[in-house]
Design a protein around this motif. Structure first.
Motif, PDB file in Angstrom:
ATOM      1  N   ARG A  61       0.858  -1.171   0.000  1.00 55.14           N
ATOM      2  CA  ARG A  61       0.000   0.000   0.000  1.00 55.14           C
ATOM      3  C   ARG A  61       0.901   1.229   0.000  1.00 55.14           C
ATOM      4  O   ARG A  61       1.801   1.343   0.834  1.00 55.14           O
ATOM      5  CB  ARG A  61      -0.916   0.007   1.227  1.00 55.14           C
ATOM      6  CG  ARG A  61      -1.941  -1.109   1.231  1.00 55.14           C
ATOM      7  CD  ARG A  61      -2.909  -0.958   2.402  1.00 55.14           C
ATOM      8  NE  ARG A  61      -3.893  -2.051   2.406  1.00 55.14           N
ATOM      9  CZ  ARG A  61      -3.729  -3.184   3.059  1.00 55.14           C
ATOM     10  NH1 ARG A  61      -2.619  -3.380   3.774  1.00 55.14           N
ATOM     11  NH2 ARG A  61      -4.646  -4.123   3.009  1.00 55.14           N
ATOM     12  N   TRP A  62       0.614   2.148  -0.927  1.00 54.19           N
ATOM     13  CA  TRP A  62       1.485   3.319  -1.053  1.00 54.19           C
ATOM     14  C   TRP A  62       0.701   4.441  -1.717  1.00 54.19           C
ATOM     15  O   TRP A  62       0.027   4.234  -2.729  1.00 54.19           O
ATOM     16  CB  TRP A  62       2.723   2.962  -1.880  1.00 54.19           C
ATOM     17  CG  TRP A  62       3.770   4.033  -1.913  1.00 54.19           C
ATOM     18  CD1 TRP A  62       4.223   4.775  -0.871  1.00 54.19           C
ATOM     19  CD2 TRP A  62       4.502   4.473  -3.061  1.00 54.19           C
ATOM     20  NE1 TRP A  62       5.191   5.646  -1.269  1.00 54.19           N
ATOM     21  CE2 TRP A  62       5.388   5.471  -2.615  1.00 54.19           C
ATOM     22  CE3 TRP A  62       4.500   4.109  -4.392  1.00 54.19           C
ATOM     23  CZ2 TRP A  62       6.253   6.133  -3.480  1.00 54.19           C
ATOM     24  CZ3 TRP A  62       5.368   4.748  -5.249  1.00 54.19           C
ATOM     25  CH2 TRP A  62       6.245   5.751  -4.804  1.00 54.19           C
ATOM     26  N   ASP A  63       0.796   5.625  -1.149  1.00 51.58           N
ATOM     27  CA  ASP A  63       0.114   6.791  -1.705  1.00 51.58           C
ATOM     28  C   ASP A  63       1.020   7.642  -2.578  1.00 51.58           C
ATOM     29  O   ASP A  63       0.629   8.721  -3.028  1.00 51.58           O
ATOM     30  CB  ASP A  63      -0.476   7.649  -0.578  1.00 51.58           C
ATOM     31  CG  ASP A  63       0.595   8.174   0.371  1.00 51.58           C
ATOM     32  OD1 ASP A  63       1.785   7.858   0.172  1.00 51.58           O
ATOM     33  OD2 ASP A  63       0.237   8.894   1.319  1.00 51.58           O
ATOM     34  N   GLN A 282      -7.892   4.825 -10.133  1.00 52.89           N
ATOM     35  CA  GLN A 282      -7.415   4.337  -8.840  1.00 52.89           C
ATOM     36  C   GLN A 282      -6.027   4.880  -8.516  1.00 52.89           C
ATOM     37  O   GLN A 282      -5.722   5.172  -7.355  1.00 52.89           O
ATOM     38  CB  GLN A 282      -7.391   2.800  -8.834  1.00 52.89           C
ATOM     39  CG  GLN A 282      -8.761   2.160  -8.933  1.00 52.89           C
ATOM     40  CD  GLN A 282      -9.643   2.551  -7.768  1.00 52.89           C
ATOM     41  OE1 GLN A 282      -9.246   2.509  -6.609  1.00 52.89           O
ATOM     42  NE2 GLN A 282     -10.877   2.937  -8.081  1.00 52.89           N
ATOM     43  N   THR A 283      -5.201   5.027  -9.524  1.00 51.09           N
ATOM     44  CA  THR A 283      -3.815   5.421  -9.283  1.00 51.09           C
ATOM     45  C   THR A 283      -3.671   6.914  -9.062  1.00 51.09           C
ATOM     46  O   THR A 283      -3.048   7.357  -8.085  1.00 51.09           O
ATOM     47  CB  THR A 283      -2.931   4.976 -10.459  1.00 51.09           C
ATOM     48  OG1 THR A 283      -3.077   3.569 -10.663  1.00 51.09           O
ATOM     49  CG2 THR A 283      -1.467   5.282 -10.171  1.00 51.09           C
ATOM     50  N   ASN A 286      -7.305   8.528  -6.847  1.00 51.19           N
ATOM     51  CA  ASN A 286      -7.353   8.063  -5.462  1.00 51.19           C
ATOM     52  C   ASN A 286      -5.977   7.969  -4.810  1.00 51.19           C
ATOM     53  O   ASN A 286      -5.882   7.673  -3.619  1.00 51.19           O
ATOM     54  CB  ASN A 286      -8.030   6.697  -5.388  1.00 51.19           C
ATOM     55  CG  ASN A 286      -9.460   6.745  -5.889  1.00 51.19           C
ATOM     56  OD1 ASN A 286     -10.062   7.814  -5.962  1.00 51.19           O
ATOM     57  ND2 ASN A 286     -10.029   5.596  -6.222  1.00 51.19           N
ATOM     58  N   ASN A 287      -4.920   8.183  -5.601  1.00 54.36           N
ATOM     59  CA  ASN A 287      -3.541   8.095  -5.090  1.00 54.36           C
ATOM     60  C   ASN A 287      -3.263   6.760  -4.400  1.00 54.36           C
ATOM     61  O   ASN A 287      -2.548   6.692  -3.400  1.00 54.36           O
ATOM     62  CB  ASN A 287      -3.252   9.246  -4.123  1.00 54.36           C
ATOM     63  CG  ASN A 287      -3.214  10.591  -4.810  1.00 54.36           C
ATOM     64  OD1 ASN A 287      -2.773  10.695  -5.955  1.00 54.36           O
ATOM     65  ND2 ASN A 287      -3.697  11.625  -4.132  1.00 54.36           N
ATOM     66  N   ASP A 288      -3.844   5.708  -4.940  1.00 52.79           N
ATOM     67  CA  ASP A 288      -3.628   4.364  -4.404  1.00 52.79           C
ATOM     68  C   ASP A 288      -2.747   3.604  -5.400  1.00 52.79           C
ATOM     69  O   ASP A 288      -3.221   2.829  -6.227  1.00 52.79           O
ATOM     70  CB  ASP A 288      -4.967   3.652  -4.201  1.00 52.79           C
ATOM     71  CG  ASP A 288      -4.832   2.401  -3.342  1.00 52.79           C
ATOM     72  OD1 ASP A 288      -3.682   1.966  -3.119  1.00 52.79           O
ATOM     73  OD2 ASP A 288      -5.863   1.859  -2.908  1.00 52.79           O
TER      74      ASP A 288
END
Length: 320
Positions: A61-63, A282-283, A286-288
């Protein structure tokens, strides 16, 4: 009294110097390896390393700013139950089917016409290939105007024949038809050139024999042209599957002003949100980045699966 000359010792035999061993392997061709090394260095930096990092990232998991947190297979488990991801797969497959099959039919028809043309062959080939080298963003902007609800060319033609307007970019099926039409227009000429290359490898004697046997143009096409063109058809189908299932720019540019939900929402009811568009949402929305990497690998598996299915279906029909 004659003197006997003294015996001379024979000259010493000098051993030949050992022959130089020919260079082998890298030492012999080092300059060639240096010449091609830029490609492999660029591929390593911008291809192989990012792919490996994305796989590593999909287990975290990384923002994008903080430290990574190990997630294991949890993101892939969530991916399998993610209804939005499965909906994006459904949208992508529908758009792919609406675009690919008409495109292949039109490309083959165009190739047959080009193959039988006598004059201006090169002009026709250039004209049909031009859409493929035109900027996709520019094409999408033009198609956005063509499919506009109030001032679009398509609705103007529908009204001219007495049919009501269609909100192409605001209804689920209208969105899919608009994107598929854009993709068909973009790739028809490119695949027509490939089909034309395949047609030109078919010996003309086979067509002459078919005419002697009394076969008409339709029979000749289905009994001579199409069977011999099957390898080219297989190539076109696989390439169209790979490119069609990765469609992004078409939906993004066409639908970017039709919804306030998200930059990558895919229009009303998310009808145009393809798999790659969902990955970007999503990337970057949502910065996921970890889950986005998992989505990317899910897209990879879907593309590989459907490419294999198409390849097997066409190959099996060719063996029957």
């Amino acid at each position: 009294m004659a003197t006997v000359p003294a015996l001379q010792e024979p000259p010493a035999v000098v051993a030949d110097a050992p022959a130089a061993q020919p260079k082998k392997g890298f030492r012999k061709y080092w300059h060639l390896y240096v010449a091609i090394s830029p490609f492999y260095l660029l591929f390593l930096c911008f291809g192989l390393i990012p792919v490996g990092f994305s796989l590593y990232l999909s287990f975290h998991r990384w923002d994008g700013l903080g430290s990574m947190e190990w997630a294991g297979l949890s993101q892939y488990q969530y991916l399998l139950s993610d209804s939005d991801f499965w909906a994006s797969i459904g949208n992508t497959l529908i758009i792919w089917a609406l675009a690919t099959f008409p495109m292949i039919f039109l490309a083959m028809l165009t190739a047959v016409m080009l193959n039988s043309a006598v004059r201006f062959k090169n002009v026709y080939r250039f004209a049909y290939f031009l859409p493929n080298v035109t900027s996709v963003v520019a094409i999408a902007i033009i198609f956005g105007s063509v499919f506009s609800t109030n001032f679009g060319l398509v609705n103007a033609l529908l009204q001219a024949v007495g049919i009501d307007q269609v909100a192409w970019l605001n209804t689920p099926w209208g969105i899919k038809v608009a994107i598929a039409t854009l993709m068909t227009w973009q790739w028809t000429g490119y695949n027509a050139i490939i089909f034309l290359a395949g047609l030109q490898t078919i010996p003309s004697e086979l067509y002459e024999a078919a005419r002697v046997d009394g076969a008409g143009p339709v029979q000749t096409f289905f009994r001579v042209t199409l069977p011999l063109l099957r390898p080219t058809l297989l190539f076109v189908l696989v390439v169209s599957t790979v490119t069609g299932l990765q469609s992004f720019t078409e939906a993004q540019v066409l639908l970017q002003n039709t919804s306030n939900d998200s930059t990558f929402s895919g229009g009303p009811d998310h009808a145009g949100r393809t798999m790659v568009l969902y990955f970007f949402q999503q990337t970057f929305d949502n910065n996921d980045f970890g889950y986005g990497a998992a989505v990317a690998w899910g897209i990879f598996l879907v593309v590989v699966l459907f490419s294999i299915i198409n390849w097997r279906l066409v190959k099996r029909r060719g063996e029957e």
